[in-house]
Structure formats: structure tokens, C-alpha cells
Motif scaffolding. Sequence first.
Motif, PDB file in Angstrom:
ATOM      1  N   ASN A 186     -12.654  23.704  58.033  1.00 24.33           N
ATOM      2  CA  ASN A 186     -13.058  23.848  59.430  1.00 24.33           C
ATOM      3  C   ASN A 186     -12.590  22.630  60.237  1.00 24.33           C
ATOM      4  OD1 ASN A 186     -14.433  23.879  61.878  1.00 24.33           O
ATOM      5  ND2 ASN A 186     -16.259  24.837  60.973  1.00 24.33           N
ATOM      6  N   TYR A 188     -13.314  21.563  63.031  1.00 29.86           N
ATOM      7  CA  TYR A 188     -14.350  20.846  63.776  1.00 29.86           C
ATOM      8  C   TYR A 188     -15.114  19.870  62.877  1.00 29.86           C
ATOM      9  CZ  TYR A 188     -13.454  24.302  67.408  1.00 29.86           C
ATOM     10  OH  TYR A 188     -12.852  25.088  68.352  1.00 29.86           O
ATOM     11  N   TYR A 220      -8.607  25.075  59.195  1.00 28.12           N
ATOM     12  CA  TYR A 220      -8.987  26.437  59.526  1.00 28.12           C
ATOM     13  C   TYR A 220      -9.599  26.419  60.925  1.00 28.12           C
ATOM     14  CZ  TYR A 220     -11.633  30.806  59.355  1.00 28.12           C
ATOM     15  OH  TYR A 220     -12.147  32.048  59.632  1.00 28.12           O
ATOM     16  N   ILE A 221      -9.175  27.326  61.804  1.00 21.40           N
ATOM     17  CA  ILE A 221      -9.808  27.488  63.117  1.00 21.40           C
ATOM     18  C   ILE A 221     -10.924  28.495  62.947  1.00 21.40           C
ATOM     19  CG2 ILE A 221      -9.501  28.135  65.537  1.00 21.40           C
ATOM     20  CD1 ILE A 221      -6.527  27.779  65.238  1.00 21.40           C
ATOM     21  N   PRO A 222     -12.191  28.085  63.086  1.00 21.67           N
ATOM     22  CA  PRO A 222     -13.252  29.062  62.855  1.00 21.67           C
ATOM     23  C   PRO A 222     -13.359  30.072  63.993  1.00 21.67           C
ATOM     24  CG  PRO A 222     -14.200  26.932  63.448  1.00 21.67           C
ATOM     25  CD  PRO A 222     -12.713  26.741  63.398  1.00 21.67           C
ATOM     26  N   ASN A 223     -13.612  31.308  63.648  1.00 22.82           N
ATOM     27  CA  ASN A 223     -13.930  32.296  64.688  1.00 22.82           C
ATOM     28  C   ASN A 223     -15.432  32.231  64.966  1.00 22.82           C
ATOM     29  OD1 ASN A 223     -14.836  33.468  62.344  1.00 22.82           O
ATOM     30  ND2 ASN A 223     -13.992  35.483  62.756  1.00 22.82           N
ATOM     31  N   TYR A 224     -15.946  33.129  65.810  1.00 28.72           N
ATOM     32  CA  TYR A 224     -17.359  33.044  66.210  1.00 28.72           C
ATOM     33  C   TYR A 224     -17.917  34.425  66.418  1.00 28.72           C
ATOM     34  CZ  TYR A 224     -21.524  31.526  68.716  1.00 28.72           C
ATOM     35  OH  TYR A 224     -22.817  31.304  69.097  1.00 28.72           O
ATOM     36  N   PRO A 225     -19.104  34.763  65.966  1.00 31.21           N
ATOM     37  CA  PRO A 225     -19.782  33.970  64.945  1.00 31.21           C
ATOM     38  C   PRO A 225     -19.002  34.039  63.636  1.00 31.21           C
ATOM     39  CG  PRO A 225     -21.023  35.967  65.495  1.00 31.21           C
ATOM     40  CD  PRO A 225     -19.825  35.978  66.339  1.00 31.21           C
ATOM     41  N   GLN A 226     -19.062  32.995  62.834  1.00 30.54           N
ATOM     42  CA  GLN A 226     -18.229  32.947  61.627  1.00 30.54           C
ATOM     43  C   GLN A 226     -18.513  34.128  60.702  1.00 30.54           C
ATOM     44  OE1 GLN A 226     -18.529  28.612  60.331  1.00 30.54           O
ATOM     45  NE2 GLN A 226     -16.420  29.127  59.868  1.00 30.54           N
ATOM     46  N   VAL A 242      -5.476  25.782  70.777  1.00 31.42           N
ATOM     47  CA  VAL A 242      -6.834  25.471  70.336  1.00 31.42           C
ATOM     48  C   VAL A 242      -6.812  24.263  69.391  1.00 31.42           C
ATOM     49  CG1 VAL A 242      -8.782  26.382  69.006  1.00 31.42           C
ATOM     50  CG2 VAL A 242      -7.680  27.814  70.731  1.00 31.42           C
ATOM     51  N   GLU A 246      -8.256  20.327  70.165  1.00 37.77           N
ATOM     52  CA  GLU A 246      -9.235  19.671  69.302  1.00 37.77           C
ATOM     53  C   GLU A 246      -8.743  18.291  68.846  1.00 37.77           C
ATOM     54  OE1 GLU A 246     -12.259  20.047  68.867  1.00 37.77           O
ATOM     55  OE2 GLU A 246     -12.726  18.914  67.049  1.00 37.77           O
TER      56      GLU A 246
ATOM     57  N   TRP B 127     -11.762  37.262  68.866  1.00 31.32           N
ATOM     58  CA  TRP B 127     -11.849  36.157  67.904  1.00 31.32           C
ATOM     59  C   TRP B 127     -13.088  35.289  68.158  1.00 31.32           C
ATOM     60  CZ3 TRP B 127      -9.182  34.558  63.622  1.00 31.32           C
ATOM     61  CH2 TRP B 127      -9.384  33.247  63.200  1.00 31.32           C
ATOM     62  N   PHE B 128     -13.377  35.041  69.442  1.00 24.85           N
ATOM     63  CA  PHE B 128     -14.480  34.145  69.784  1.00 24.85           C
ATOM     64  C   PHE B 128     -15.801  34.896  70.014  1.00 24.85           C
ATOM     65  CE2 PHE B 128     -10.915  31.248  70.989  1.00 24.85           C
ATOM     66  CZ  PHE B 128     -11.251  30.221  70.113  1.00 24.85           C
ATOM     67  N   GLY B 129     -15.866  36.144  69.610  1.00 25.37           N
ATOM     68  CA  GLY B 129     -17.124  36.875  69.677  1.00 25.37           C
ATOM     69  C   GLY B 129     -17.602  37.150  71.083  1.00 25.37           C
ATOM     70  N   TYR B 188     -15.459  18.482  78.149  1.00 33.41           N
ATOM     71  CA  TYR B 188     -15.914  17.826  76.917  1.00 33.41           C
ATOM     72  C   TYR B 188     -17.139  16.958  77.164  1.00 33.41           C
ATOM     73  CZ  TYR B 188     -11.410  19.339  75.088  1.00 33.41           C
ATOM     74  OH  TYR B 188     -10.341  20.096  74.700  1.00 33.41           O
ATOM     75  N   VAL B 242      -8.702  27.690  75.236  1.00 31.82           N
ATOM     76  CA  VAL B 242      -9.171  26.314  75.076  1.00 31.82           C
ATOM     77  C   VAL B 242     -10.630  26.200  75.552  1.00 31.82           C
ATOM     78  CG1 VAL B 242      -8.811  23.949  75.884  1.00 31.82           C
ATOM     79  CG2 VAL B 242      -6.858  25.328  75.159  1.00 31.82           C
ATOM     80  N   ALA B 245     -12.968  28.172  73.043  1.00 29.99           N
ATOM     81  CA  ALA B 245     -13.111  27.401  71.802  1.00 29.99           C
ATOM     82  C   ALA B 245     -14.138  26.288  71.989  1.00 29.99           C
ATOM     83  CB  ALA B 245     -11.762  26.832  71.372  1.00 29.99           C
ATOM     84  N   ARG B 248     -17.708  27.614  72.043  1.00 25.37           N
ATOM     85  CA  ARG B 248     -18.156  28.004  70.705  1.00 25.37           C
ATOM     86  C   ARG B 248     -18.353  26.802  69.806  1.00 25.37           C
ATOM     87  NH1 ARG B 248     -20.605  32.317  72.310  1.00 25.37           N
ATOM     88  NH2 ARG B 248     -19.435  34.265  72.169  1.00 25.37           N
ATOM     89  N   ARG B 249     -17.501  25.779  69.964  1.00 26.52           N
ATOM     90  CA  ARG B 249     -17.675  24.550  69.177  1.00 26.52           C
ATOM     91  C   ARG B 249     -19.030  23.931  69.485  1.00 26.52           C
ATOM     92  NH1 ARG B 249     -17.677  19.176  69.461  1.00 26.52           N
ATOM     93  NH2 ARG B 249     -17.402  19.235  71.722  1.00 26.52           N
ATOM     94  N   TRP B 253     -20.941  23.842  66.186  1.00 23.98           N
ATOM     95  CA  TRP B 253     -20.551  22.703  65.342  1.00 23.98           C
ATOM     96  C   TRP B 253     -20.766  21.348  65.971  1.00 23.98           C
ATOM     97  CZ3 TRP B 253     -17.596  27.182  65.694  1.00 23.98           C
ATOM     98  CH2 TRP B 253     -17.605  27.948  64.535  1.00 23.98           C
TER      99      TRP B 253
END
Lengths: 254, 254
Positions: A186, A188, A220-226, A242, A246, B127-129, B188, B242, B245, B248-249, B253
Motif C-alpha cells: 500500500n 500510503y 500498490y494503489i489501494p482502491n476504496y473501499p478496499q 495518483v 502521493e 475504483w474509488f467507490g 493536503y 488526484v 485519491a 479516500r486516503r 489511511w
Amino acid sequence: MASLSKNKIKYIHSLEQKKIRKEEQVFLAEGPKLVGDLLEHFPCRFLAATSVWLQKHPDIHANEIAEVSQDELSRASLLKTPQQVLAVFEQPRYTLNPEAVHQSLCLALDDIQDPGNLGTIIRLADWFGIEHIICSQNTVDVYNPKTVQATMGGIARVKVHYTSLPDFIRSLGDAPVFGTFLDGKNMYEQPLSATGLIVMGNEGNGIGKEVEALINRKLYIPNYPQGQETSESLNVAIATAVICAEFRRQAAWK
Amino acid sequence: MASLSKNKIKYIHSLEQKKIRKEEQVFLAEGPKLVGDLLEHFPCRFLAATSVWLQKHPDIHANEIAEVSQDELSRASLLKTPQQVLAVFEQPRYTLNPEAVHQSLCLALDDIQDPGNLGTIIRLADWFGIEHIICSQNTVDVYNPKTVQATMGGIARVKVHYTSLPDFIRSLGDAPVFGTFLDGKNMYEQPLSATGLIVMGNEGNGIGKEVEALINRKLYIPNYPQGQETSESLNVAIATAVICAEFRRQAAWK
């Protein structure tokens, strides 16, 4: 100033072909914003523009300038909606020094095929302060007109190199080489360095086996919800953005 | 099973037009991965495929199925490289409830024009739900074949609505409504909520004045290094990625 001969129009259209661009060592760009940007960075072999545009830009330097009607411009243009000016620039020559990867964050592209994706990646590299992109030999040509247009001027600042990626990575010694994989960590939850190389893979097949073996930081770029059902991937330009965001967030705002 | 009549090919090609898609309440999709995804979610009016594909999928449900040669498929297809199967699906009907914005993170698009950008945004929303995308009436049609292809199946899960954006935002009460502006706050350094609406603007003009006045959380995506000369913007799909992401971060996380 001369109007556009049939031969000139033919020449402009021929620049859609990589072979011709390579022989001539030139590329085509269109539109006031993009051409304006590039005129400050690359020698211009030829420029065709409407009288309105030319009156606004009395001091441009180009080997040859043609004042054209909107109609002539439309015949020469490769765009659906031609815009005031098009120009043919000399391809720059850049030297690739592995030191760049030790001193800054660089991108490597392993066989990116879509011209629009490459252009979008150059544009975002510019935004994120990435100066060098190292492309595998089979990556689409940066001077493809669709790529040039999609950079929105980023091509004036970002240096794009073509070389054997495995050989280049082997020359880096112990520099961090990042890539994204389903079994990576991950991003992050990993410390991301301010120098090194981020490798992005082909649209359909990802990173090739030979290059994968040389990557020493799998992310790994996490998706959401994982773990949720999703389309199983991001477009490569989106994934690049993305990841770069980061890296820069951790460097500047963590 | 029947082969493809000239009228059928004409019908398929006519689905490039928004007017016809709206009258018929259908859309076109191509390729084994995408059609396979959509068959699980939308009623299929018509499907044309090679014998190889049909043998691998004996249990498909469609009002009408045609076994076609590669050559016939090529004549019907809108793609440069036709792939085994194409299908016509019924457009779904979704109800838009402002509660979605109070209970989850949603996207709003203010006059996005490029079909590929919209498709890419749907793919990354998946991807990001993000389940709901609310588009202004002048946003490009989600059932444009180029958009459908670019979603890579995301269109099966993400619900896209068209409505008056100002009216919709006014109906939200005090929900957080985010948008990016040059004078916004560094994203951020802001707490980003797990619910609310993120508004993204038109490719050339950004967010319109009427919508801008309704945004109560102005954000800024910082470039790197900050203040450096860069291309002055990111592609809208890249910017959306961006931002999503980062939301979601922070939710998962931080």
C-alpha cells in the motif's frame, strides 16, 4: 510571406508518420497556446497563421512564415477544429544521464501505446516537477501530433528519452525503482523517496517481465473501499497521476 | 441466429447519434471484457459475436443474437480494431436522491465536453467507490460510444445522472460542496470529509459562475515544487483522480 502550396500541405500531413518525423527531425504543433509555449523553447522551421494571429505576434522567429486564410489553415490542420496557427519545430536532443535518477524523481514508461496517454503523462509530469521521462523503445513516439497536443505545452519542459529500459535500470546501481503490482505494498503506508524511478507499464499488459525483475520497491494503489468489486484497473495516466501526487505529498506536506 | 442485415449495420452506426440513442433508450458497447461486464447488469436488446465468442458464452440472454464473421463485425463496429462481440443494451433509469450526498462522497461534473474524459472519470469513480456522478445538462452524453468504451465496465456500477447542477446543489442544504480553484486551500492541509459533493469543471473554462457561487469548500491541488513554472493546469480526469485519491486516503489511511 507566402500562402500555403499544395506541397506544403502534403508535407504537414506527412508529419503524422513517425518515419518522416524521424528523417526530418521535426514535429508539428497546433493552436495559439501550445505554439506560443513551444516558440520559446524550440527552433521553428515553419509557421502558418492567420493575419490576426500574426499581427498579435510581430516578433516571432521562424525559418519560414506563411500568412494563411482560415480555409487554408483548415486544409493543412490535423485537428477537427483548427486554431489560428500551426508550426513545425525541430526535435530537441537530450542527453540521458543516470545521475538524474539519483538526484530527482523520474518516470519510466514500459511500452505505453496510446499517444493521448503519453501526452497526458507528460502534462502531469510537468505539473509534478518531473523533468525526465525514460521510455522503452516500443513506447509510442513523443512527437506523434496527438501526443504533442495532449502535453498542452509540457513537452517544452519535460525531457523524454528513448532507450532500453532494462539496460538503463541496471545502470542505476541501488537507486530506488518503484512499480505498481497487485501484490505490492500500500503506497500510503510506505515511505516514498524524493529521488528514484517510477516505472509505469503498458495499457493492457502492465510492466514486462524483464523490467519487473529489476524493480526493488513494489507498490500498490489501494482502491476504496478496499477489496470491493471494481473495474480491476485504472487508466495508466490516471495511475501515474495518483502515484506522483502521493510522492510529492510525502515530500512536501506530510 | 441470423447474420447482419444492412439495416442492422445502419442501426448500429446510428447509435453514434445522441438523438437516436435517446429515442431508442439504448447504447452500444464493444469487446469481450466490456460486453461481458454489462451483460450482468443491463438487459441486452441485440448482440452480434463471432462463433468463437458465442461458443464460450452459451448462456447469454439477449432479445436477439447474431453469429457474424470477423468481416461482418468489422463493418458494424465503431472501433478501429473490432473485437469478437458488440451489443446494444437498454439505458438504465436511476433516481437521484440528494440523500446520496449526505451519506456518501459524490461527484458533480459541470459541462465536461470530451467523451473520453467522462469515461475515464466514470472508471476512476468506480475504483474509488463513488456511486453517483451528477452531470450538468450540457455535459457530454454518458452513452456516447467513446464514453462507454473508456469506462472499461465502470458504467455498470457507477450511476450517472443529468440535472440542473445549481438546483441540485441548492437542494443539498449545508452539505460540503468542494471545488478546485487557484485561490482555494491546499487540499493536503484541509480535513476532507467522507461525504459531500466534489464539483469538477469544463475542460477549457473550469467551473461556471453560477455553480462556483454555491461551492462552500474551495480547494487547490498544489503543483511541485510549488510556484514553479508549469503548464497551468491538469487534465480534468487527472485532477479528479488526484482529488478523489486524497479524499479516500484521508478517510482510510491518514
